[in-house]
Scaffold this active site. Structure first.
Site, PDB file in Angstrom:
ATOM      1  CD  GLU A 137      -4.503  -8.546   4.798  1.00  0.00           C
ATOM      2  OE1 GLU A 137      -4.590  -7.494   5.455  1.00  0.00           O
ATOM      3  OE2 GLU A 137      -3.686  -8.704   3.873  1.00  0.00           O
TER       4      GLU A 137
ATOM      5  CG  HIS B  66      -1.992  -1.035   1.187  1.00  0.00           C
ATOM      6  ND1 HIS B  66      -2.905  -1.146   0.161  1.00  0.00           N
ATOM      7  CD2 HIS B  66      -2.276  -2.039   2.062  1.00  0.00           C
ATOM      8  CE1 HIS B  66      -3.718  -2.179   0.404  1.00  0.00           C
ATOM      9  NE2 HIS B  66      -3.349  -2.730   1.541  1.00  0.00           N
TER      10      HIS B  66
ATOM     11  CG  ASP C  33      -7.383  -5.177   4.236  1.00  0.00           C
ATOM     12  OD1 ASP C  33      -8.154  -4.262   3.926  1.00  0.00           O
ATOM     13  OD2 ASP C  33      -6.251  -5.295   3.753  1.00  0.00           O
TER      14      ASP C  33
END
Length: 270
Positions: free
Chosen positions: A166, A62, A192
Protein backbone atom coordinates in the site's frame (compact mmCIF):
# COMPACT_ATOMS: atom_id res chain seq x y z
CA UNK A 1 7.04 -19.66 -10.65
CA UNK A 2 9.63 -18.33 -8.25
CA UNK A 3 11.82 -20.10 -5.75
CA UNK A 4 10.14 -22.46 -3.31
CA UNK A 5 10.80 -22.74 0.39
CA UNK A 6 12.23 -25.95 1.79
CA UNK A 7 9.35 -25.79 4.27
CA UNK A 8 5.66 -26.26 3.43
CA UNK A 9 3.57 -23.10 3.77
CA UNK A 10 -0.14 -22.31 3.73
CA UNK A 11 0.14 -22.36 -0.07
CA UNK A 12 1.63 -25.86 -0.25
CA UNK A 13 0.55 -27.61 2.96
CA UNK A 14 -1.03 -31.06 2.89
CA UNK A 15 -2.48 -30.58 6.38
CA UNK A 16 -6.25 -30.98 6.49
CA UNK A 17 -8.06 -29.08 9.25
CA UNK A 18 -11.77 -28.35 8.70
CA UNK A 19 -11.63 -25.52 11.25
CA UNK A 20 -9.43 -23.41 8.97
CA UNK A 21 -12.23 -22.11 6.78
CA UNK A 22 -10.36 -19.31 5.00
CA UNK A 23 -7.33 -21.45 4.21
CA UNK A 24 -9.46 -24.32 2.95
CA UNK A 25 -11.47 -22.08 0.63
CA UNK A 26 -8.34 -20.37 -0.70
CA UNK A 27 -6.75 -23.73 -1.46
CA UNK A 28 -9.85 -24.95 -3.30
CA UNK A 29 -10.24 -21.70 -5.28
CA UNK A 30 -13.65 -20.89 -3.78
CA UNK A 31 -13.10 -17.10 -3.58
CA UNK A 32 -13.67 -16.66 0.15
CA UNK A 33 -15.09 -13.38 1.41
CA UNK A 34 -13.82 -11.37 4.35
CA UNK A 35 -14.55 -8.09 6.10
CA UNK A 36 -12.86 -5.83 8.63
CA UNK A 37 -14.07 -5.41 12.22
CA UNK A 38 -12.92 -2.30 14.09
CA UNK A 39 -15.31 -2.23 17.05
CA UNK A 40 -14.08 -4.03 20.18
CA UNK A 41 -16.99 -6.29 21.07
CA UNK A 42 -17.37 -10.06 21.31
CA UNK A 43 -21.02 -9.67 20.38
CA UNK A 44 -20.12 -7.57 17.36
CA UNK A 45 -17.65 -10.24 16.27
CA UNK A 46 -20.28 -12.95 16.69
CA UNK A 47 -22.92 -11.01 14.75
CA UNK A 48 -20.55 -10.47 11.83
CA UNK A 49 -19.37 -14.09 11.97
CA UNK A 50 -22.94 -15.29 11.48
CA UNK A 51 -23.40 -13.46 8.15
CA UNK A 52 -22.00 -16.30 6.03
CA UNK A 53 -18.57 -14.86 5.35
CA UNK A 54 -15.34 -16.87 5.59
CA UNK A 55 -12.84 -14.63 7.36
CA UNK A 56 -12.96 -11.65 9.72
CA UNK A 57 -10.01 -9.29 9.89
CA UNK A 58 -9.76 -7.82 13.37
CA UNK A 59 -8.36 -4.36 12.69
CA UNK A 60 -5.80 -3.75 15.40
CA UNK A 61 -4.07 -1.16 13.21
CA UNK A 62 -6.85 1.38 12.74
CA UNK A 63 -9.65 -0.12 14.81
CA UNK A 64 -10.47 0.46 18.49
CA UNK A 65 -9.24 -2.99 19.49
CA UNK A 66 -6.83 -3.70 22.33
CA UNK A 67 -5.37 -6.95 23.59
CA UNK A 68 -8.43 -8.01 25.58
CA UNK A 69 -10.89 -7.49 22.74
CA UNK A 70 -8.46 -9.09 20.30
CA UNK A 71 -8.26 -12.30 22.36
CA UNK A 72 -11.98 -12.49 23.08
CA UNK A 73 -13.08 -11.73 19.53
CA UNK A 74 -10.70 -14.22 17.94
CA UNK A 75 -12.01 -16.92 20.26
CA UNK A 76 -15.63 -16.08 19.47
CA UNK A 77 -15.07 -15.97 15.71
CA UNK A 78 -13.17 -19.25 15.59
CA UNK A 79 -15.81 -20.95 17.73
CA UNK A 80 -18.41 -20.08 15.08
CA UNK A 81 -16.42 -21.75 12.30
CA UNK A 82 -15.07 -18.56 10.72
CA UNK A 83 -11.39 -17.72 10.33
CA UNK A 84 -10.11 -14.84 12.46
CA UNK A 85 -7.29 -12.81 10.91
CA UNK A 86 -5.56 -10.03 12.82
CA UNK A 87 -4.33 -6.91 11.09
CA UNK A 88 -1.55 -5.96 13.46
CA UNK A 89 -0.46 -2.38 14.00
CA UNK A 90 3.11 -2.95 12.84
CA UNK A 91 5.74 -5.59 12.05
CA UNK A 92 7.43 -5.77 15.46
CA UNK A 93 8.26 -9.27 16.72
CA UNK A 94 6.35 -8.97 20.00
CA UNK A 95 3.23 -7.68 18.24
CA UNK A 96 3.23 -10.64 15.83
CA UNK A 97 3.75 -13.10 18.68
CA UNK A 98 0.94 -11.58 20.69
CA UNK A 99 -1.47 -11.67 17.75
CA UNK A 100 -0.74 -15.30 16.89
CA UNK A 101 -1.09 -16.36 20.51
CA UNK A 102 -4.78 -15.46 20.33
CA UNK A 103 -5.35 -18.45 18.04
CA UNK A 104 -5.74 -16.34 14.90
CA UNK A 105 -5.72 -18.23 11.61
CA UNK A 106 -3.53 -15.58 10.04
CA UNK A 107 -2.03 -12.12 10.29
CA UNK A 108 -2.14 -9.11 8.00
CA UNK A 109 0.79 -6.71 8.23
CA UNK A 110 0.40 -3.15 6.91
CA UNK A 111 2.71 -0.95 4.85
CA UNK A 112 5.47 -3.38 3.95
CA UNK A 113 8.05 -1.72 1.73
CA UNK A 114 10.72 -4.30 0.93
CA UNK A 115 11.76 -7.94 1.11
CA UNK A 116 13.78 -7.46 4.30
CA UNK A 117 10.68 -6.32 6.18
CA UNK A 118 8.69 -9.23 4.72
CA UNK A 119 11.36 -11.72 5.78
CA UNK A 120 11.33 -10.36 9.34
CA UNK A 121 7.57 -10.92 9.48
CA UNK A 122 7.92 -14.50 8.28
CA UNK A 123 10.70 -15.14 10.82
CA UNK A 124 8.54 -13.83 13.66
CA UNK A 125 5.46 -15.81 12.62
CA UNK A 126 7.14 -19.25 12.33
CA UNK A 127 8.35 -21.56 15.07
CA UNK A 128 11.96 -22.84 14.87
CA UNK A 129 13.72 -24.06 12.89
CA UNK A 130 11.91 -22.02 10.23
CA UNK A 131 11.59 -18.88 12.35
CA UNK A 132 11.99 -17.48 15.84
CA UNK A 133 8.44 -17.51 17.24
CA UNK A 134 8.28 -18.55 20.89
CA UNK A 135 5.78 -20.97 22.42
CA UNK A 136 4.24 -20.65 25.84
CA UNK A 137 0.48 -20.28 25.51
CA UNK A 138 -2.39 -22.77 25.56
CA UNK A 139 -4.65 -20.37 23.68
CA UNK A 140 -3.54 -20.55 20.04
CA UNK A 141 -4.27 -24.26 19.69
CA UNK A 142 -7.86 -23.67 20.81
CA UNK A 143 -8.55 -21.40 17.85
CA UNK A 144 -7.41 -24.18 15.53
CA UNK A 145 -9.34 -26.92 17.30
CA UNK A 146 -6.13 -28.78 18.15
CA UNK A 147 -4.01 -29.87 21.07
CA UNK A 148 -0.91 -27.78 21.67
CA UNK A 149 1.45 -30.48 20.28
CA UNK A 150 -0.72 -30.77 17.14
CA UNK A 151 -0.74 -26.99 16.77
CA UNK A 152 3.04 -26.83 17.12
CA UNK A 153 3.45 -29.35 14.30
CA UNK A 154 1.10 -27.59 11.89
CA UNK A 155 1.05 -23.86 12.67
CA UNK A 156 4.01 -22.93 10.44
CA UNK A 157 2.26 -24.34 7.39
CA UNK A 158 -1.36 -23.39 8.07
CA UNK A 159 -1.25 -19.83 9.43
CA UNK A 160 -1.76 -17.38 6.56
CA UNK A 161 0.73 -14.52 6.39
CA UNK A 162 -0.76 -11.57 4.49
CA UNK A 163 1.52 -8.72 3.47
CA UNK A 164 -0.10 -5.40 2.64
CA UNK A 165 1.20 -3.57 -0.40
CA UNK A 166 0.00 0.00 0.00
CA UNK A 167 3.00 2.28 -0.52
CA UNK A 168 5.01 3.43 -3.52
CA UNK A 169 8.07 1.59 -2.17
CA UNK A 170 6.00 -1.56 -1.68
CA UNK A 171 4.93 -1.47 -5.32
CA UNK A 172 8.49 -0.86 -6.50
CA UNK A 173 9.75 -3.84 -4.48
CA UNK A 174 6.72 -6.10 -4.84
CA UNK A 175 8.51 -8.81 -6.83
CA UNK A 176 11.17 -9.20 -4.16
CA UNK A 177 8.47 -9.21 -1.46
CA UNK A 178 6.46 -11.86 -3.30
CA UNK A 179 9.56 -14.01 -3.69
CA UNK A 180 10.03 -14.35 0.09
CA UNK A 181 9.14 -17.92 1.16
CA UNK A 182 6.46 -17.80 3.84
CA UNK A 183 4.69 -14.77 2.41
CA UNK A 184 1.37 -16.35 1.47
CA UNK A 185 -0.76 -13.45 0.27
CA UNK A 186 -0.26 -9.96 -1.13
CA UNK A 187 -3.11 -7.77 0.08
CA UNK A 188 -3.69 -4.44 -1.64
CA UNK A 189 -4.78 -1.52 0.54
CA UNK A 190 -6.27 0.70 -2.19
CA UNK A 191 -6.81 3.83 -0.09
CA UNK A 192 -3.30 4.09 1.31
CA UNK A 193 -1.92 3.04 -2.06
CA UNK A 194 -3.81 5.85 -3.78
CA UNK A 195 -2.60 8.34 -1.18
CA UNK A 196 1.01 7.22 -1.64
CA UNK A 197 0.93 7.18 -5.45
CA UNK A 198 -1.51 9.97 -6.28
CA UNK A 199 -1.58 12.22 -3.22
CA UNK A 200 -5.30 11.70 -2.63
CA UNK A 201 -7.80 9.01 -1.72
CA UNK A 202 -9.96 7.33 -2.77
CA UNK A 203 -8.67 6.71 -6.26
CA UNK A 204 -11.13 7.13 -9.11
CA UNK A 205 -9.86 3.76 -10.26
CA UNK A 206 -8.81 4.75 -13.77
CA UNK A 207 -5.61 6.67 -12.99
CA UNK A 208 -2.82 5.09 -15.11
CA UNK A 209 -0.31 5.00 -12.24
CA UNK A 210 -2.84 3.39 -9.90
CA UNK A 211 -3.99 0.81 -12.45
CA UNK A 212 -0.37 -0.04 -13.31
CA UNK A 213 0.41 -0.55 -9.62
CA UNK A 214 -2.52 -2.95 -9.16
CA UNK A 215 -1.44 -4.90 -12.25
CA UNK A 216 2.16 -5.08 -11.03
CA UNK A 217 1.11 -6.43 -7.63
CA UNK A 218 -1.16 -9.06 -9.13
CA UNK A 219 1.49 -10.17 -11.64
CA UNK A 220 4.11 -10.47 -8.88
CA UNK A 221 1.75 -12.62 -6.84
CA UNK A 222 1.01 -14.86 -9.81
CA UNK A 223 4.71 -15.14 -10.76
CA UNK A 224 5.64 -16.43 -7.32
CA UNK A 225 2.52 -18.49 -6.72
CA UNK A 226 1.09 -16.29 -3.97
CA UNK A 227 -2.53 -15.44 -3.32
CA UNK A 228 -3.55 -11.87 -4.13
CA UNK A 229 -6.32 -9.96 -2.39
CA UNK A 230 -7.68 -6.48 -1.88
CA UNK A 231 -10.28 -4.45 -0.04
CA UNK A 232 -13.43 -3.46 -1.95
CA UNK A 233 -16.33 -1.20 -1.00
CA UNK A 234 -19.27 -3.45 -1.87
CA UNK A 235 -20.43 -6.78 -3.22
CA UNK A 236 -20.74 -5.51 -6.80
CA UNK A 237 -17.04 -4.64 -6.96
CA UNK A 238 -16.20 -7.94 -5.27
CA UNK A 239 -18.07 -9.73 -8.05
CA UNK A 240 -16.35 -7.67 -10.77
CA UNK A 241 -12.81 -8.47 -9.55
CA UNK A 242 -13.40 -12.16 -8.87
CA UNK A 243 -11.42 -13.23 -11.93
CA UNK A 244 -8.39 -11.22 -10.74
CA UNK A 245 -8.19 -11.85 -6.99
CA UNK A 246 -8.25 -14.96 -4.80
CA UNK A 247 -10.17 -13.28 -1.98
CA UNK A 248 -11.44 -9.83 -1.03
CA UNK A 249 -12.43 -7.98 2.13
CA UNK A 250 -15.73 -6.16 1.63
CA UNK A 251 -15.53 -2.93 3.66
CA UNK A 252 -15.93 -3.17 7.46
CA UNK A 253 -18.35 -3.08 10.35
CA UNK A 254 -18.29 0.68 10.90
CA UNK A 255 -19.07 1.45 7.26
CA UNK A 256 -21.66 -1.32 7.04
CA UNK A 257 -23.59 0.06 10.00
CA UNK A 258 -23.48 3.63 8.73
CA UNK A 259 -24.35 2.66 5.15
CA UNK A 260 -27.41 0.65 6.19
CA UNK A 261 -28.77 3.37 8.43
CA UNK A 262 -28.14 6.18 5.93
CA UNK A 263 -29.86 4.26 3.15
CA UNK A 264 -32.90 3.52 5.33
CA UNK A 265 -33.11 7.11 6.57
CA UNK A 266 -32.95 8.38 2.98
CA UNK A 267 -35.88 6.13 2.14
CA UNK A 268 -37.81 7.21 5.24
CA UNK A 269 -37.34 10.91 4.37
CA UNK A 270 -38.10 10.56 0.65
Amino acid sequence: MGSESEYPTALTTKVQNPRLRLLNKLRSGDYPLMTFVAIPSVRQAQIVALTGLDGIIMDCEHGHIGDDAMHNSVSAIAALGVSPIIRIRGPAHDIIKRALDTGAHGIMVPQINNAKEAQQIVDSSKFPPQGVRGQGSAFPAIGHGLTTPEYMKTANQTIITMIQIETKAGVENVEAIAAVPGVDCLFIGPNDLAQSLLGYTPARGDEPEFVAALDKIVKAGRKYGKWVARMVNNGMVAKEVRSTFDTVAITGDTKAIQNWYMAEFDIARS
